[in-house]
Design an enzyme around this catalytic site. Structure first.
Site, PDB file in Angstrom:
ATOM      1  N   HIS A 168       0.887  -0.754   0.178  1.00  0.00           N
ATOM      2  CA  HIS A 168      -0.093  -0.504  -0.289  1.00  0.00           C
ATOM      3  C   HIS A 168       0.728   1.370  -0.015  1.00  0.00           C
ATOM      4  CE1 HIS A 168      -3.115  -2.737   2.434  1.00  0.00           C
ATOM      5  NE2 HIS A 168      -3.674  -3.019   1.133  1.00  0.00           N
TER       6      HIS A 168
ATOM      7  N   ARG B  46      -2.415  -5.752  -8.583  1.00  0.00           N
ATOM      8  CA  ARG B  46      -1.625  -6.157  -8.277  1.00  0.00           C
ATOM      9  C   ARG B  46      -1.379  -7.927  -9.656  1.00  0.00           C
ATOM     10  NH1 ARG B  46      -3.335  -8.267  -2.335  1.00  0.00           N
ATOM     11  NH2 ARG B  46      -5.055  -7.152  -3.717  1.00  0.00           N
TER      12      ARG B  46
ATOM     13  N   LYS C  73     -15.081  -8.597   4.313  1.00  0.00           N
ATOM     14  CA  LYS C  73     -14.213  -8.937   4.844  1.00  0.00           C
ATOM     15  C   LYS C  73     -14.406  -8.850   6.016  1.00  0.00           C
ATOM     16  CE  LYS C  73     -10.841  -7.643   1.459  1.00  0.00           C
ATOM     17  NZ  LYS C  73     -10.092  -6.405   1.055  1.00  0.00           N
TER      18      LYS C  73
ATOM     19  N   SER D 222      -2.555  -8.077   2.701  1.00  0.00           N
ATOM     20  CA  SER D 222      -3.306  -8.045   4.580  1.00  0.00           C
ATOM     21  C   SER D 222      -3.403  -9.253   4.745  1.00  0.00           C
ATOM     22  CB  SER D 222      -4.356  -6.836   4.283  1.00  0.00           C
ATOM     23  OG  SER D 222      -3.991  -5.472   4.485  1.00  0.00           O
TER      24      SER D 222
HETATM   25  P1  ADP Z   1     -10.216  -2.998  -0.274  1.00  0.00           P
HETATM   26  O1  ADP Z   1     -10.902  -4.078   1.004  1.00  0.00           O
HETATM   27  O2  ADP Z   1     -11.180  -2.299  -1.122  1.00  0.00           O
HETATM   28  O3  ADP Z   1     -10.380  -4.082  -1.583  1.00  0.00           O
HETATM   29  P2  ADP Z   1      -7.560  -3.559   0.485  1.00  0.00           P
HETATM   30  O4  ADP Z   1      -6.670  -2.452   1.618  1.00  0.00           O
HETATM   31  O5  ADP Z   1      -7.251  -4.882   0.415  1.00  0.00           O
HETATM   32  O6  ADP Z   1      -8.805  -2.408   0.504  1.00  0.00           O
HETATM   33  O7  ADP Z   1      -6.688  -2.699  -1.235  1.00  0.00           O
HETATM   34  C1  ADP Z   1      -6.725  -1.620  -1.266  1.00  0.00           C
HETATM   35  C2  ADP Z   1      -6.249  -1.260  -2.522  1.00  0.00           C
HETATM   36  O8  ADP Z   1      -4.730  -1.196  -2.235  1.00  0.00           O
HETATM   37  C3  ADP Z   1      -6.513  -2.306  -3.288  1.00  0.00           C
HETATM   38  O9  ADP Z   1      -6.719  -1.444  -4.449  1.00  0.00           O
HETATM   39  C4  ADP Z   1      -5.099  -3.228  -3.348  1.00  0.00           C
HETATM   40  O10 ADP Z   1      -5.445  -4.024  -4.857  1.00  0.00           O
HETATM   41  C5  ADP Z   1      -4.631  -2.728  -3.542  1.00  0.00           C
HETATM   42  N1  ADP Z   1      -3.123  -3.526  -2.902  1.00  0.00           N
HETATM   43  C6  ADP Z   1      -3.467  -4.171  -2.283  1.00  0.00           C
HETATM   44  N2  ADP Z   1      -2.255  -4.426  -1.380  1.00  0.00           N
HETATM   45  C7  ADP Z   1      -1.216  -4.122  -2.552  1.00  0.00           C
HETATM   46  C8  ADP Z   1       0.117  -4.560  -2.389  1.00  0.00           C
HETATM   47  N3  ADP Z   1       1.028  -5.492  -2.474  1.00  0.00           N
HETATM   48  N4  ADP Z   1       0.969  -3.746  -4.304  1.00  0.00           N
HETATM   49  C9  ADP Z   1       0.455  -2.717  -4.482  1.00  0.00           C
HETATM   50  N5  ADP Z   1      -1.192  -2.477  -4.408  1.00  0.00           N
HETATM   51  C10 ADP Z   1      -2.266  -2.998  -3.987  1.00  0.00           C
END
Ligand code: ADP
Length: 156
Positions: free
Chosen positions: A16, A89, A40, A127
């Site tokens: 992130h 990703r 989630k 996460s």
């Molecule tokens: P959500 O529940 O809204 O998907 P996340 O916290 O899982 O929230 O992810 C927020 C954003 O960050 C999403 O667009 C996700 O694809 C992106 N994201 C999560 N992990 C990574 C990573 N390792 N690299 C790049 N983008 C990521």
């Protein structure tokens, strides 16, 4: 331009953070908007997630970390922001992200979604993976920012 990077960030990872740093190349102001994802079950409360991200970017006045409820587009209109930043990703992210981008556009046509790709070392970081490793007493120090690491040390 003003961007909004929305997510559940449970917890915020270095993947992130990588996206935030890339987005700051073209955003003067970036809101990191923490929400609850109804699909989630969250480990940390919204307040805890906001606090960890604030500590991560302490001193950077381009970044504003807040939680929000309701529709993302309403939050964005209130902040006068027209760009949603999302990370991509793998192909597996694509379908959901594509659907969300069209949904948001249908709700508010002035808003654009920008997809960004992280550094290759973060392509397989999520996460969920961080929570799984931490729960089993593994080392997450190379996966999360320091404030998140400290928080995990307190709970496990
Ligand atoms: P959500 O529940 O809204 O998907 P996340 O916290 O899982 O929230 O992810 C927020 C954003 O960050 C999403 O667009 C996700 O694809 C992106 N994201 C999560 N992990 C990574 C990573 N390792 N690299 C790049 N983008 C990521």
């Amino acid at each position: 331009m003003t961007g909004v990077y929305p997510g559940s960030f449970d917890p915020f990872t270095l993947g992130h953070k990588d996206i935030v740093e890339r987005a700051l190349k073209f955003c003067n102001t970036l809101y990191i908007a923490v929400s609850d994802n109804i699909n989630k079950k969250h480990l940390f409360s919204k307040e805890e997630r906001v606090e960890m991200i604030r500590q991560t970017f302490k001193g950077n006045d381009k970044i504003i970390v807040e939680s929000f409820q309701g529709l993302l587009v309403d939050y964005m209109l209130a902040k006068k922001a027209s760009f949603i930043i999302r990370g991509l990703r793998a192909v597996s992210d694509f379908e959901y992200e594509f659907q969300m981008a069209f949904t948001n556009r249908n709700l508010e046509s002035s808003i654009e979604t920008i997809f960004m790709v992280p550094g290759s070392q973060y392509l397989f970081l999520s996460s969920t993976i961080v929570r799984d490793i931490a729960r089993n007493n593994g080392d997450i120090s190379k996966l999360v920012p320091k404030p998140v690491l400290e928080k995990f040390k307190k709970i496990y």
